[in-house]
Design a protein around this motif. Structure first.
Motif, short mmCIF file in Angstrom:
data_model
loop_
_atom_site.label_atom_id
_atom_site.label_comp_id
_atom_site.label_asym_id
_atom_site.label_seq_id
_atom_site.Cartn_x
_atom_site.Cartn_y
_atom_site.Cartn_z
N SER B 68 0.93 -1.25 0.04
CA SER B 68 -0.22 -0.15 0.18
C SER B 68 0.88 1.29 -0.17
O SER B 68 2.22 1.23 0.34
N THR B 69 0.34 2.25 -0.52
CA THR B 69 1.19 3.46 -0.53
C THR B 69 1.71 3.97 0.73
O THR B 69 2.86 4.22 1.00
N TYR B 70 0.86 3.74 1.73
CA TYR B 70 1.39 4.23 3.17
C TYR B 70 2.29 3.30 3.75
O TYR B 70 3.32 3.93 4.22
N ASN B 71 2.30 2.11 3.24
CA ASN B 71 3.23 1.02 4.05
C ASN B 71 4.49 1.40 3.11
O ASN B 71 5.63 1.09 3.96
N LEU B 72 4.47 1.65 1.71
CA LEU B 72 5.81 1.64 1.29
C LEU B 72 6.54 3.08 1.57
O LEU B 72 7.74 2.99 1.97
N LYS B 73 5.62 3.93 2.09
CA LYS B 73 6.31 5.23 2.67
C LYS B 73 7.00 4.77 3.89
O LYS B 73 8.20 5.25 4.38
N THR B 74 6.08 3.97 4.88
CA THR B 74 6.71 3.50 6.12
C THR B 74 8.12 3.00 5.80
O THR B 74 8.93 3.20 6.67
N ILE B 75 8.17 2.02 4.95
CA ILE B 75 9.26 1.20 4.82
C ILE B 75 10.37 2.14 4.42
O ILE B 75 11.53 1.80 4.86
N VAL B 76 10.07 3.07 3.43
CA VAL B 76 11.25 3.89 3.07
C VAL B 76 11.90 4.65 4.36
O VAL B 76 12.83 4.92 4.68
N SER B 77 10.92 5.23 5.41
CA SER B 77 11.27 6.01 6.37
C SER B 77 11.89 5.11 7.39
O SER B 77 12.79 5.50 8.06
N GLN B 78 11.60 3.82 7.39
CA GLN B 78 12.18 2.85 8.50
C GLN B 78 13.59 2.34 7.72
O GLN B 78 14.52 2.44 8.52
N VAL B 79 13.88 2.21 6.53
CA VAL B 79 14.88 1.79 6.03
C VAL B 79 16.17 2.90 6.16
O VAL B 79 17.12 2.61 6.09
N THR B 80 15.67 4.21 5.64
CA THR B 80 16.51 5.12 5.32
C THR B 80 17.81 5.38 6.42
O THR B 80 18.81 5.01 6.02
N PRO B 81 17.37 5.62 7.73
CA PRO B 81 18.29 5.56 8.60
C PRO B 81 19.31 4.43 8.66
O PRO B 81 20.45 4.39 8.87
N LEU B 82 18.66 3.38 8.96
CA LEU B 82 19.29 2.11 8.92
C LEU B 82 20.12 1.54 8.04
O LEU B 82 21.45 1.46 8.20
N LEU B 83 19.84 1.89 6.68
CA LEU B 83 20.61 1.88 5.54
C LEU B 83 21.87 2.53 5.39
O LEU B 83 23.07 2.05 5.22
N ILE B 84 21.58 3.82 5.83
CA ILE B 84 22.76 4.86 5.94
C ILE B 84 24.09 4.32 7.20
O ILE B 84 24.86 4.64 6.67
N MET B 85 23.21 4.21 8.33
CA MET B 85 24.36 3.85 8.99
C MET B 85 25.06 2.49 8.80
O MET B 85 26.20 2.19 8.96
N SER B 86 24.10 1.55 8.21
CA SER B 86 24.90 0.29 7.76
C SER B 86 26.05 0.28 6.59
O SER B 86 26.90 -0.05 6.87
N ALA B 87 25.52 1.30 5.84
CA ALA B 87 26.43 1.49 4.61
C ALA B 87 27.78 2.14 5.30
O ALA B 87 28.90 1.65 4.76
N GLY B 88 27.63 2.91 6.20
CA GLY B 88 28.92 3.42 6.93
C GLY B 88 29.65 2.36 7.63
O GLY B 88 31.02 2.38 7.63
N LEU B 89 29.06 1.90 8.53
CA LEU B 89 29.56 0.97 9.60
C LEU B 89 30.23 -0.35 8.64
O LEU B 89 30.99 -1.02 9.39
N ILE B 90 29.84 -0.56 7.51
CA ILE B 90 30.36 -1.83 6.96
C ILE B 90 31.99 -1.65 6.84
O ILE B 90 32.90 -2.35 6.58
#
Lengths: 383, 351
Positions: B68-90
């Protein structure tokens, strides 16, 4: 080859998902309310869930539950997950990330309420000369407020506990709570307890309030400090979850002789009341849920209380106190019964408090219903 | 002349079958070839397969709400900080380091973000502050680990306690919630999903270049395999390690802005648990936490998305809250067993 296989897998996933999405378009439309708590396994969580199930049997509503961690980000993720499920309203146990939560609910067209605590509409910041400043989101029509604990009067708890200490003839009492910034009422109860006990027995001594941050280790450190500084202590006023934290810490210090005046309730109360436990107490979970459910149901039906002022954003829930086996029996019968139709608030009483079903329902009436004491509930059930 | 040990280190565990001059150019692909390929790409297939499986299963169990549109937005907002942190910490994990301070650093950055934005109203300053503070934390973390030869876990533990202590002290000084007085200033970081996706793409691309195509990334991975070997090959081990910590700091600083914008206020627990989120995401993505040449940036991307999908999907599927942790744990264990189990013929030096 590798990219091709991955590509095929992704396409298959997408096709299946889209097919399911299309197939899922005709869902039944029941009002859906999300509930967020740290857990649904302790007495508080299970009782709240149990009353929600009772509401499901009596209203056209479905509750969904989300256990959230204690940090702000987990709270927001939990809220997002509930809104993704299509919740029309969300009840949060706590006021964590409140402004942001309200904004998200507003965007999703869902109502939001706080279950286990009052919320402040204004804040008093240094940069604004300590003038009342409206907290962001508090004026949203989607925010339905919170619930004041201790029947809106924490001082009564302090007085009742002082009376219990006096009755037991205690002279030297320590006090341990959570930090004031996380539990303001704890300090109020302590101050009232100290003042009341001084009136009842001027020779009694209440030591200074100690605080700890929500872990058993830190609690044990405070209990050890208390026992070291005051080895002759006779009792502890356990404001920081006396039964869950302070009682085990006393046991670990081999001081089962120290009495406990505890805020909180769990399944050990029955056995401990005949020993070192003098008092226990807890929120009336049913009244908390009832208070916010009435507001949500009315708001969803476009109704509101005529007598509710703009600043009346907090409902009231009682705080039954247990000091004897007889009171414990009453507590079990009327506050946490398995059959909620014999409990604190029945579905009929609830409907009578809603403008949706009763045009004459008032805000004051709702607070009266949800603020009833154990005695008043007992009388209502006997009638 | 390479020593036997070095030779063994340089042999990739899953080296692709090289084509020789005798290989016919257009040979028909047999079942054996596919099996051989599947065997050689086992880890990648499991990693991506797990992701696809999670996607399909939750698409079905959520009745389509996952998309659903709302959930895709939810996923994006939850993924963004985690992905950026993980990309750096790798970068830190690739050279064999460990970091458990990321949650506390996010908490500290978030706290300062609120102060800076409320005082100045400048989002740019907020971003700069977060990056500067996070980099400072990671420089101290990496520096103490390198200079005093203490385990990186211990140094990051010290940073964790210090940063968490500062946050708790500041939160406890006031009865009022520490929050943005005008959160619309950071709306771009909380409500602009296009901006979030673009930020993730840009940061991942930059990290990809740094990780796979520059000395920094290559040497970091070599250090992860064998620090002595890397040093003898000409890598400035301490400098590379420090640069890795700085890259991690920059990413964590940026991620902090997304995190605090999403929440809008700071409590004493802000960011707590993030360290575990990052570790789990990287492991789900197939990253070996001992680092080395097998480290891939895709682990951060796939792992972060899979992790968020798992949490989000389980919740929306209506799995009882009491079982979510258990289900997550079992899935995590299965994926880890499938991707990180060492094969019998692995030829790698013990670290």
């Amino acid at each position: 080859m590798k990219k091709r296989i991955i590509g095929i897998m992704l396409i298959v996933a997408l096709v299946v998902s889209l097919a399911v999405t299309v197939a899922a378009c005709n869902n039944t439309q029941k009002t859906k309310i999300g509930v967020m708590l740290y857990n649904f396994t302790d007495i508080q969580g299970t009782e709240i869930k149990s009353y929600c199930e009772y509401l499901e049997d009596n209203f056209d509503v479905e509750f969904v539950y989300e256990a959230v961690g204690s940090n702000d980000e987990a709270h927001i993720s939990g809220l997002q997950n509930l809104l993704s499920q299509g919740c029309n309203a969300v009840i949060s146990g706590y006021d964590t990330a409140l402004s942001r939560s309200i904004a998200m609910c507003e965007e999703a067209g869902a109502y939001y309420a706080v279950l286990l605590g009052e919320v402040s509409k204004y804040e008093y910041l240094e940069e604004n000369g300590y003038q009342p400043t409206l907290v962001e989101g508090m004026d949203s029509k989607y925010f339905l407020g919170g619930v004041t604990q201790f029947g809106g009067n924490p001082e009564t708890v302090g007085v009742a506990y002082a009376q219990a200490a006096y009755n037991a003839g205690l002279k030297k009492i320590g006090a341990i709570s959570f930090p004031e910034f996380t539990f303001k009422d704890g300090k109020t109860i302590y101050d009232t307890f100290k003042a009341e006990l001084a009136k009842l027995d001027p020779t009694a001594e209440v030591y200074e309030l100690q605080t700890f941050m929500y872990t058993q280790e830190l609690c044990e450190a405070e209990v050890t400090k208390l026992l070291t500084n005051h080895p002759d202590v006779e009792a502890v006023l356990g404001l920081g979850s006396g039964l869950d934290y302070i009682y085990p810490a006393l046991q670990n210090n081999n001081r089962s002789d120290v009495k406990l005046l505890a805020l909180g309730y769990n399944n050990t109360v029955e056995s401990l009341l005949s020993g070192s436990l003098l008092t226990a107490g807890t929120n009336n979970y049913t009244q908390c849920v009832a208070s916010v459910f009435v507001r949500i149901w009315d708001a969803m039906n476009g109704k509101s209380f005529a007598d509710q002022g703009e600043d009346d954003i907090n409902g009231v829930a009682g705080y039954p106190i247990i000091t004897s086996q007889a009171e414990l029996e009453d507590f079990k019968t009327y506050i946490i019964p398995a059959d909620k139709s014999n409990g604190s608030i029945t579905a009929e009483e609830l409907k009578n408090a809603m403008v949706t079903y009763n045009e004459n329902a008032t805000w004051a009436g709702l607070n009266e219903l949800t603020g009833r004491t154990l005695e008043e509930i007992k009388e209502a059930r006997a009638a | 002349m390479k020593t036997e040990k070095e030779k063994r280190v340089m042999v990739p565990a899953e080296a692709p079958v090289e084509e020789t001059s005798e290989t016919p150019k257009k040979r028909k692909i047999s079942g054996a070839d596919v099996w051989q390929f599947a065997k050689s790409q086992k880890n990648s297939l499991i990693r991506y397969g797990a992701f696809v499986l999670v996607l399909i299963v939750f698409a079905i169990t959520t009745g389509g709400k996952l998309f659903s549109t709302y959930n895709l937005k939810t996923i994006v907002s939850q993924v963004t900080p985690l992905l950026i942190m993980s990309a750096g910490l790798i970068f830190v994990f690739a050279h064999g380091g460990m970091d458990i301070s990321v949650g506390a650093v996010v908490g500290l950055c978030s706290l300062l973000s609120v102060y800076v934005l409320n005082d100045t109203g400048s989002v740019f300053l907020v971003l700069l502050t977060c990056i500067a503070v996070a980099v400072a934390c990671y420089v101290i973390n990496g520096g103490s680990s390198i200079l005093f030869k203490i385990m990186s876990t211990i140094s990051s533990l010290a940073i964790m306690f210090a940063a968490r202590g500062i946050v708790t002290y500041n939160v406890s000084r006031t009865d009022e919630t520490i929050r943005f007085t005008n959160s619309s200033l950071v709306k771009m970081f909380s409500d602009n999903y296009g901006f979030m996706v673009a930020s993730c793409v840009i940061i991942v691309l930059i990290c990809k270049v740094l990780f796979d195509y520059t000395k920094l990334g290559k040497q970091a991975k070599a250090i992860g395999d064998n620090p002595l070997g890397a040093a003898q090959s000409g890598a400035n081990v301490n400098l590379i390690k420090m640069l890795c910590y700085i890259v991690a700091g920059v990413c964590v600083g940026i991620a902090s802005v997304f995190a605090i914008a999403r929440v809008g206020s700071v409590s004493e627990n802000m960011g707590s648990g993030r360290e575990m989120d990052v570790l789990i995401a990287l492991i789900l993505g197939g990253m070996s936490l001992s680092g080395g040449t097998k480290s891939k940036l895709s682990a951060a991307v796939i792992g972060s998305i899979t992790y968020v999908l798992l949490s989000n999907g389980l919740s929306i599927s209506g799995v009882p809250t009491n079982y979510i942790s258990l289900v997550k744990g079992i899935l995590f264990l299965v994926i880890v067993l499938l991707t990180l189990r060492q094969s019998k013929n692995i030829r790698e030096l013990p670290r």
